[in-house]
Design a protein around this motif. Structure first.
Motif, PDB file in Angstrom:
ATOM      1  N   ILE A 114       0.845  -1.200   0.000  1.00  0.00           N
ATOM      2  CA  ILE A 114       0.000   0.000   0.000  1.00  0.00           C
ATOM      3  C   ILE A 114       0.881   1.250   0.000  1.00  0.00           C
ATOM      4  CG2 ILE A 114      -1.614   1.352   1.403  1.00  0.00           C
ATOM      5  CD1 ILE A 114      -2.757  -1.366   2.399  1.00  0.00           C
ATOM      6  N   SER A 153      -2.490   6.657   0.897  1.00  0.00           N
ATOM      7  CA  SER A 153      -2.624   5.269   1.338  1.00  0.00           C
ATOM      8  C   SER A 153      -3.746   5.082   2.345  1.00  0.00           C
ATOM      9  CB  SER A 153      -1.335   4.789   2.000  1.00  0.00           C
ATOM     10  OG  SER A 153      -0.260   4.964   1.131  1.00  0.00           O
ATOM     11  N   PRO A 156      -6.850   2.653   1.286  1.00  0.00           N
ATOM     12  CA  PRO A 156      -6.488   1.227   1.244  1.00  0.00           C
ATOM     13  C   PRO A 156      -6.026   0.715   2.609  1.00  0.00           C
ATOM     14  CG  PRO A 156      -5.044   2.534  -0.171  1.00  0.00           C
ATOM     15  CD  PRO A 156      -6.147   3.417   0.259  1.00  0.00           C
ATOM     16  N   ASN A 159      -8.951  -0.376   4.528  1.00  0.00           N
ATOM     17  CA  ASN A 159      -9.387  -1.697   4.062  1.00  0.00           C
ATOM     18  C   ASN A 159      -8.583  -2.799   4.726  1.00  0.00           C
ATOM     19  OD1 ASN A 159     -11.311  -0.692   2.400  1.00  0.00           O
ATOM     20  ND2 ASN A 159     -10.040  -0.749   0.553  1.00  0.00           N
ATOM     21  N   GLU A 160      -7.283  -2.566   4.830  1.00  0.00           N
ATOM     22  CA  GLU A 160      -6.401  -3.564   5.420  1.00  0.00           C
ATOM     23  C   GLU A 160      -6.767  -3.795   6.893  1.00  0.00           C
ATOM     24  OE1 GLU A 160      -4.507  -5.791   4.585  1.00  0.00           O
ATOM     25  OE2 GLU A 160      -3.250  -6.230   6.314  1.00  0.00           O
TER      26      GLU A 160
END
Lengths: 230, 255
Positions: A114, A153, A156, A159-160
């Motif tokens: 990412i 970043s 994302p 999301n992680e």
């Protein structure tokens, strides 16, 4: 759900929720620290660093988390004497340390990717401007590139975090009873499907809190990118 | 009208026929497949073991055609209730808690629970006081896990998905003791991996926790199937088939 069930398994399920949050929180923090050098190695022109970091990311993203956990936990169990010789057995003996290690290494691979994407996304013009101002490469990286890469970043990365929260449910295979583990246990003793419903609601609540927080952070951090009158 | 009536009658007759045929002739049996020597998968992935042999003998006795389904232990009762199979032959102890959800046949064997410990650990007593502060492992959702959680409050209880995983962690030194069925543990102690460990303390069979032995679970109200199994169990006990299967696996009588 009837009261008796709630009194008996309610506290255990809440404790499981706490275990999940602790597990994910610690792993994510360690993963974040590890991800920076990995991302830099991925971007480096040094052949060896590049190959190693590529292999690392390839392995951890390419194999299932549960397989990695089994490999470390039961693999370490079989290498007990070797590990004892080098003084590491106390660490691998503990299911908690094993799980944190695997989760942290796993999320580090994803976070590095990412971050790498974020760094590559910073416009070249920014670097040229920094160069023109006479900034040193290290200063440029930490003051110009990294902050902008991190803003890019953020989404994302959120999301992680959510993926980790859901992925952590496999910790129960090595005796760490997180939210999912406690739920399955309660179900296997009561056969009441409602416990899964409650677990789903708890996961949903956690994910919603994260989603909301991320939205606020994103709004705040990108306000300089929006037209002033929006 | 007449034709309609005939079709209706034929339809009813057909469903009735197929219903009796499927109930009498075909039984789907659920088992765990990870509990040697009672039920396990051999090298080719086929289900083997005492439970399987007993189930086959019962099916032969009942002239039923039986098929086996392997199912993880913690989902084994829910899958029965969801009609994935019709009976559980998986060394399931007959307990009051389980009786709330399923009906049991008579027992088909009963063996006491026992502790195993590392030979070098120096543990000789296994009462709750002696095992205070120790780490004890067992399989989750079993009578053994209930027993430990109720009585060994001073110890750390670790729950595993399968018995073999708990045993592996005892061998590697992550656990101080393991509680499980003595016949299952005996099988493991005989193996190379089990060389580290030995039985300690008495056999436990307090009916309040351990029930009255292992029975076959069927869905509530499935009395015909349950009665059929009961008659078949009595028959194989009487005609020597049971003894043959018993002796294939154990040097002692498990009934």
């Amino acid at each position: 759900m009837d009261m008796e069930l709630f009194i008996k398994y309610g506290p255990r399920i809440l404790h499981g929720l706490w275990v999940t949050l602790e597990l994910v929180g610690i792993s994510l923090a360690i993963g974040a620290v590890l991800s920076l050098p990995i991302a830099m190695a991925r971007l480096s022109k040094h052949k060896f660093l590049n190959a190693i970091s590529y292999g690392y990311v390839y392995f951890f993203r390419g194999s299932p988390l549960i397989a990695q956990l089994y490999l470390v936990y039961y693999g370490a169990g079989q290498l007990r004497w070797e590990l004892q010789d080098i003084g590491l057995w106390w660490f691998f003996r503990d299911a908690w340390y094993c799980t944190i290690t695997v989760f942290a290494l796993n999320t580090a691979a994803y976070q590095a990717e990412i971050l790498r994407g974020g760094i590559l996304g910073v416009p070249k013009g920014q670097l040229e401007a920094a160069q023109a101002l006479g900034l040193k490469p290290l200063v440029t990286f930490f003051k110009i590139t990294l902050p902008q890469a991190m803003v890019a970043s953020l989404r994302p990365y959120g999301n992680e975090v959510i993926l980790m929260i859901k992925g952590s449910a496999i910790a129960s295979v090595v005796t760490i009873f997180d939210l999912m583990g406690e739920t399955k246990l309660a179900f296997s003793r009561t056969f009441d499907l409602e416990v899964y419903f409650i677990a789903a609601l708890l996961y949903l609540a956690v994910v919603e809190i994260i989603r909301f927080t991320w939205e606020r952070m994103d709004n705040r951090l990108t306000r300089h990118l929006r037209p002033a009158n929006e | 009208m007449k034709i309609l009536k005939a079709i209706a009658i034929a339809g009813v007759a057909l469903t009735a026929l197929s219903a009796t045929a499927s109930a009498d002739m075909k039984i789907r049996i659920g088992t765990e497949g990870a509990y040697p020597p009672f039920n396990f998968k051999d090298a080719s992935g086929k289900l083997q073991g005492f439970d399987i042999d007993i189930a086959k003998a019962l099916c032969a006795e009942m002239k039923a055609e039986c098929t086996f389904v392997a199912q993880d232990w913690d989902g084994i009762i829910p899958a029965l209730l969801a009609k994935k199979y019709d009976a559980i032959v998986a060394s399931m102890s007959i307990t009051d808690e389980r009786k709330k959800k399923v009906d049991f046949t008579d027992k088909y064997y009963s063996t006491p629970a026992k502790f195993i410990v590392d030979k070098k650990s120096g543990i000789t007593k296994v009462d709750p006081e002696s095992l205070k502060g120790k780490i004890i492992g067992t399989q989750g959702s079993t009578i053994h896990s209930n027993y430990l959680e109720d009585l060994y409050k001073g110890s750390t209880i670790k729950l595993y998905k399968t018995q073999d995983e708990a045993n592996a962690d005892l061998a590697s030194g992550r656990l101080d003791a393991v509680l499980a069925d003595s016949a299952v543990l005996l099988e493991w102690l005989k193996k190379k991996e089990g060389a580290c460990c030995k039985f300690t303390g008495p056999g436990f069979n307090d009916p309040k926790y351990f029930g009255v032995g292992a029975g076959i679970a069927v869905r509530k109200g499935d009395d015909k199937l349950r009665e059929g199994f009961n008659k078949a169990i009595a028959a194989i006990l009487a005609n020597g088939t049971y003894k043959k299967i018993n002796d294939k696996y154990f040097p002692f009588n498990v009934y």
